[in-house]
Design a protein around this motif. Structure first.
Motif, PDB file in Angstrom:
ATOM      1  N   ILE A   1     -14.308 -15.978 -45.182  1.00 26.69           N
ATOM      2  CA  ILE A   1     -12.885 -16.010 -44.819  1.00 26.69           C
ATOM      3  C   ILE A   1     -12.015 -16.101 -46.057  1.00 26.69           C
ATOM      4  N   ASP A   2     -12.408 -16.928 -47.017  1.00 26.66           N
ATOM      5  CA  ASP A   2     -11.634 -17.082 -48.252  1.00 26.66           C
ATOM      6  C   ASP A   2     -11.580 -15.759 -49.029  1.00 26.66           C
TER       7      ASP A   2
ATOM      8  N   ASN B   1     -22.342 -18.021 -44.633  1.00 33.81           N
ATOM      9  CA  ASN B   1     -21.257 -18.748 -45.301  1.00 33.81           C
ATOM     10  C   ASN B   1     -19.921 -18.206 -44.780  1.00 33.81           C
ATOM     11  N   PHE B   2     -19.588 -18.569 -43.561  1.00 32.10           N
ATOM     12  CA  PHE B   2     -18.435 -17.972 -42.901  1.00 32.10           C
ATOM     13  C   PHE B   2     -17.114 -18.359 -43.556  1.00 32.10           C
TER      14      PHE B   2
ATOM     15  N   LYS C   1     -14.064 -11.582 -37.381  1.00 39.25           N
ATOM     16  CA  LYS C   1     -15.460 -11.831 -37.018  1.00 39.25           C
ATOM     17  C   LYS C   1     -15.933 -13.183 -37.548  1.00 39.25           C
ATOM     18  N   ALA C   2     -15.475 -13.517 -38.761  1.00 39.34           N
ATOM     19  CA  ALA C   2     -15.856 -14.821 -39.326  1.00 39.34           C
ATOM     20  C   ALA C   2     -15.221 -15.966 -38.540  1.00 39.34           C
ATOM     21  N   TYR C   3     -13.951 -15.803 -38.160  1.00 44.58           N
ATOM     22  CA  TYR C   3     -13.302 -16.823 -37.329  1.00 44.58           C
ATOM     23  C   TYR C   3     -14.038 -16.967 -35.996  1.00 44.58           C
TER      24      TYR C   3
ATOM     25  N   GLN D   1      -7.041 -17.948 -34.389  1.00 44.60           N
ATOM     26  CA  GLN D   1      -6.855 -17.190 -35.632  1.00 44.60           C
ATOM     27  C   GLN D   1      -7.579 -15.846 -35.568  1.00 44.60           C
ATOM     28  N   GLY D   2      -8.756 -15.864 -34.978  1.00 43.50           N
ATOM     29  CA  GLY D   2      -9.495 -14.622 -34.848  1.00 43.50           C
ATOM     30  C   GLY D   2      -8.762 -13.609 -33.991  1.00 43.50           C
TER      31      GLY D   2
END
Length: 696
Positions: free
Chosen positions: A194-195, A189-190, A217-219, A227-228
């Motif tokens: 992030i949230d 649930n990337f 890492k999620a980006y 963004q990452g």
């Protein structure tokens, strides 16, 4: 890795795309860039250009290398760059080296350093403690490996101390949110991850490098590379000496096909830790890509490299630097355990509310005093080092509180492999200096009981018969100067005595025989020097000692179950010149007779004697300045079959003539025995053999 037909087209397309990205920034930011041309980042880029130029002559050969074969080359490049890189020499004791954040759920290793429980369980972490000196790594089992194999538990003592700090309790809320984000990321649930990380950054700390790193890492997982890259670069700005920030940045740059910039970023990571396996793998992968995407004969390759590196530099320069906290006032008003400034982003000391701490919270459960040389057991309890050892001496190798087994821990403890717990020691020294100094005095009064004798007093120089010393006494057998005396130490009182003796500079204690008539130890003894010690797993030890000087007991006493005494050194009476010439010749004559006896022994006995004496003694001459006479005479008094009462007399005697006469009498007896035995053998050979009777 890439097809030859598409390589040139891919290179030119990427170069044009990067040029177009840089154009909008050029006009508005050119002034800024001019002012930063001398930054460390710029100098590193220049060094990186040199590295690429050095590799160009070997590119044709390297093209055939696999990623695995390139790893040693990357490792060597990183080591070469370490000399020009800035290394971190100061650490905050409350910050975990692996995650560069406050230590959450602390695990204290036997080396005394503490890390987060989750960082310890992460198999990608180093197997050697990064805080331990490189020269001792590999000599004994890695503290991290030992902790994993023996399932070290959380430091219960530190958990209790941390719970008293309100700031640390608030800080733990962000840690719990990070754990939630990590669970979302692990489940795929990337966006939810992030949230969660964004909530930490927006509501708690915009410079939380772990939240930024995990969000990057999620980006990356969602292929939102721009963004990452911003988050990864922000992480590097906040934590410039954290390897994971550079590795994350290099992964994103690689996915953006900025291979040269990715290679430079992974090189920065490997310079921080050249032995990091992930860093070597990533850098080898990036070097492999660079080798297969740059052509020496094409100017487009050089243009691509320049564009990628300029883009990496711009991303670093235009990234908003974290606002430095105004910590000057805090630094003046609050005590800190390290020399790092709060604005450096590496110090967690001010999260600890020192005003809420009390010295009574740092008491040992065994001695009820302030902790001295605190050590942490694998079960997470903290005690004074000496208290744990003395507890095990008298019972079993178990924790005094929870009774967990210390079978694997105790041998390292008594061999001084277990170091004091750094955090607890620094808290005590920083916040309770008066109590700490008082505790030091108590320890020295209770434990420093060895013989503190100067080297001049142990030699032939500066001797005065009036000087008296207090030493511990081991009551066992007669010991003599210059004679080896191995001891098996198993009684708890003598274990304690040996530890205290070996901790002194002199490493000396006294040995006296037991006197049945007085029901006490004898009036004369010998100082023994501890040459070495070998422990058994249950705490017993084999101590290798050798005799030094003789002493006379002036006064007897008792300390913690073992004997002590005030003693006076003994030396021979001065020898007149006329008598000296006679004794000088007698010494050599007697030595030759002893050697004759030894040479007549059978080879098996000779070997046994040489092994016992660690080599046959040479004949050292008698001198006027000698305190105990030639060393070989004491060795022979100990070896030859001389009555124990006469040996005691020799030890107390201050006359060399008396001792040499004892040896002469003993050797006369032994030589007569050898001659009689030899004559008997010759007579047995001369007797005719009986003839067999004849039968009729």
């Amino acid at each position: 890795m890439f097809s030859t037909n598409n390589r040139s087209t891919l290179r030119k397309t990427r170069s044009r795309r990067q040029k177009s990205k840089l154009k909008p920034h050029h006009s508005t930011q050119s002034t800024k860039l001019d002012h930063r041309t001398t930054t460390p980042n710029s100098s590193l880029i220049h060094r990186f250009h040199d590295i690429l130029n050095d590799l160009r002559p070997s590119w044709t050969r390297f093209l055939s290398y696999s990623i695995l074969e390139l790893e040693p080359i990357c490792h060597q490049l990183a080591i070469q760059q370490m000399s020009s890189a800035t290394s971190v020499t100061e650490y905050c004791p409350l910050a975990c080296v692996f995650c560069q954040s406050f230590i959450y759920e602390p695990i204290t290793l036997y080396c005394g350093h503490t890390y987060c429980d989750q960082c310890m369980k992460d198999e990608s972490s180093a197997i050697d403690c990064p805080r331990c000196p490189q020269d001792i790594q590999g000599q004994i089992q890695s503290p991290i490996v030992h902790a994993r194999e023996n399932s070290y538990e959380k430091n219960r003592f530190l958990l209790h101390i941390f719970e008293q700090s309100e700031q640390l309790r608030k800080h733990c809320q962000t840690i719990l949110l990070r754990r939630k984000g990590q669970n979302e990321y692990a489940q795929g649930n990337f966006q939810k991850a992030i949230d969660t990380y964004s909530q930490i950054i927006d509501e708690y700390d915009s410079n939380d490098h772990l939240a930024l790193y995990n969000r990057a890492k999620a980006y990356l997982a969602l292929q939102n590379y721009d963004q990452g890259l911003l988050d990864a670069t922000h992480v590097i700005t906040v934590k410039p000496h954290w390897i994971k920030g550079y590795l994350c940045q290099s992964e994103i740059l690689f996915e953006m096909q900025n291979y040269t910039a990715a290679l430079m970023s992974s090189l920065k990571a490997l310079v921080i830790d050249p032995e990091n396996p992930t860093g070597k793998q990533l850098m080898a992968r990036h070097l492999h890509a660079v080798l297969h995407n740059i052509d020496d004969d094409d100017d487009g390759g050089a243009t691509t490299t320049e564009s990628e590196l300029e883009q990496l530099q711009l991303a670093s320069l235009f990234q908003e630097h974290p606002e430095e906290k105004n910590s000057t006032e805090n630094d003046d008003n609050q005590l800190k355990m390290c020399k790092l400034s709060q604005s450096s982003g590496s110090c967690c000391c001010l999260l600890l509310d020192g005003k809420n701490l009390n010295s009574t919270d740092f008491g040992c459960s065994i001695c009820c005093n302030l902790l001295w040389f605190p050590i942490t057991t694998p079960c997470g309890h903290v005690f004074c080092r000496e208290c744990v050892i003395r507890s095990v001496d008298n019972t079993q190798a178990k924790c005094p509180i929870c009774k967990s087994s210390l079978q694997n821990f105790f041998p390292m403890l008594i061999q001084s492999h277990v170091n004091k717990s750094e955090i607890i020691s620094k808290i005590i020294e920083t916040y309770f200096p008066i109590e700490f100094n008082e505790r030091r005095q108590i320890y020295e009064q209770e434990n420093i009981r060895g013989a503190s004798m100067s080297s001049t007093l142990m030699s032939n120089e500066g001797q005065t018969e009036s000087q008296i010393f207090e030493i511990p006494i081991f009551v066992c057998v007669l010991a003599f100067p210059n004679c080896v005396c191995p001891l098996h130490v198993f009684e708890p009182r003598y274990r304690l005595m040996m530890r205290r003796s070996i901790e002194t500079q002199s490493r000396i204690f006294g040995m006296c025989a037991y006197d049945e008539q007085t029901d006490n130890f004898a009036d004369y003894g010998t100082l023994l020097y501890i040459r070495g010690r070998v422990y058994t797993p249950d705490g017993r030890s084999i101590v290798d000692t050798i005799g030094q000087r003789r002493f006379r007991v002036i006064e007897r006493g008792m300390t913690d179950g073992y004997n002590v005494a005030r003693v006076q050194l003994v030396k021979d009476h001065p020898i007149e010149q006329q008598e000296f010439d006679d004794l000088f010749q007698l010494n050599r004559y007697t030595y030759n007779r002893v050697r004759t006896w030894f040479d007549r022994l059978d080879p098996r006995k000779q070997t046994q004697i040489v092994q016992r004496l660690e080599g046959y003694p040479i004949c050292d001459d008698l001198t006027l300045e000698s305190t105990d006479g030639p060393s070989w005479t004491w060795i022979m008094i100990n070896l030859l079959p001389i009555d124990e009462l006469l040996q005691s007399t020799a030890l107390a005697s201050q006359s060399f003539r008396i001792r040499i006469q004892m040896i002469s009498d003993a050797i006369d007896f032994l030589l007569n025995q050898q001659e009689n035995h030899q004559q008997q053998q010759e007579e047995d050979k001369q007797e005719p053999e009986p003839t067999a009777p004849t039968s009729n």
